[in-house]
Design an enzyme around this catalytic site. Structure first.
Site: not given
Ligand code: PBG
Length: 326
Positions: A119, A247, A312, A232, A129, A194, A273, A204, A121
């Site tokens: 990605c 996700k 995690y 998707e 992104c 996602k 997270s 983030r 970001c």
């Molecule tokens: C984007 C990405 C994100 C997460 C994994 N890959 C963040 C987003 O889309 O803002 C989030 C993972 C998490 O919250 O544990 N690279």
């Protein structure tokens, strides 16, 4: 029918319950995310994710060793790069953090499956992104950059590439580009459905990737949509995805189930997270039993249909399993 039938009979002892248990989470289902930063000997705990750390390449290798000894066979790598710019060019530098970490982990533990998140970001100054123009994420201009990044990961020895940006056509574009560069055996794990979720908040923080302006709603999905999620996934499957992901996990268990039942593909779910942070915070306050809640959450994700869970909790789960506590 009662009184002949008494479902409580099979609940009367631990051994019986264990024998008729329908869903079991195994350490082999889990992928542990790791956050890799520049520097040496860095182990910096992430404030909103207690027990998770920013690690330099050397300490990430140590962590991979610990995970491997506990039976966790896969890690998913994220980077906090040396520098950020408008297009995220540090992401395709062959000496960047991710290729360095991939090489180091694969050298130390060749059998560890190293997955790389693909990605922009984490690498862009604006935190979006990909390539931005007039406040909009440019889909087709970003795809070639994603391929450059993917080729760097592939050349470093990544075992699976996981594009997480939700840009249209990503999987087909990458599949074609990887095949043309002799990586036709490298699997793609698509972040297929996602959602634009507030559960990503702590992540983030961890990678300093909150968008500087706007949000991700023009590329990540509306959490209300399940039909669109299936479309998707269907497109990603047609474009050559090997594994499809949903996700976040917990607020989207119905989506996981629908994806598994509809496509019968290897299906991953990302226990993100915010889902981790909520449990940690409540446990710290003494409001929840962390161990039991973790097990219940992971079991629910598996029961919904996920074959693979990115979490995690991977290390904590594996430790408890090893000690025979769960
Ligand atoms: C984007 C990405 C994100 C997460 C994994 N890959 C963040 C987003 O889309 O803002 C989030 C993972 C998490 O919250 O544990 N690279």
């Amino acid at each position: 029918m009662y009184p002949q039938t008494r479902l409580r009979r099979l609940r009367s002892s631990h051994a019986l319950r264990n024998m008729v248990r329908e869903t079991r989470v195994d350490v082999s289902n889990l992928i542990a995310p790791l956050f890799v930063v520049p520097g040496d000997k860095v182990t910096r705990e992430i404030g909103s994710m207690p027990g998770q750390f920013q690690l330099s390449v050397d300490t990430a290798v140590e962590k991979a060793h610990q995970l491997h000894e506990l039976g966790v066979s896969s890690v998913l790598l994220f980077a906090i790069p040396e520098f950020k710019d408008e297009i995220g060019s540090s992401s395709w530098h062959p000496q960047g953090i991710i290729p360095k970490a991939v090489r180091a982990i694969k050298k130390a533990i060749p059998e560890m499956l190293v997955v790389t998140d693909l990605c922009f970001c984490e690498y862009t100054s604006h935190g979006h992104c990909g390539v931005m123009r007039d406040g909009h994420l440019c889909n087709d201009e970003t795809l070639p950059n994603l391929l450059k990044q993917a080729l760097v990961h592939a050349e470093a020895g990544a075992d699976i590439i996981a594009p997480s940006g939700m840009l249209d056509g990503t999987i087909g574009f990458l599949r074609h580009g990887l095949d043309e560069n002799n990586f036709s055996n490298l699997p793609l794990m698509a972040y297929a459905a996602k959602f634009s979720s507030s559960f990503y908040g702590p992540f983030r923080d961890a990678v300093q990737s909150a968008p500087e302006y706007g949000d991700r709603k023009t590329y990540q999905m509306d959490p209300a949509n399940i039909n669109e999620a299936l479309r998707e996934v269907e497109l990603d499957v047609q474009e050559g995805a090997d594994i499809v992901m949903v996700k976040p996990a917990l607020a989207f268990l119905d989506v996981i189930k629908a994806v598994k039942e509809t496509f019968e593909m290897p299906t991953a779910a990302y226990n993100v997270s915010g889902e981790y942070a909520m449990v940690k915070a409540a446990a710290k306050l003494g409001w929840l039993d962390e161990k039991r809640v973790m097990l219940e959450m992971l079991t629910s994700i598996k029961r919904a249909g996920a074959d693979i869970i990115i979490t995690y909790f991977a290390e904590a789960f594996a430790e408890l399993k090893k000690r025979g506590e769960i």
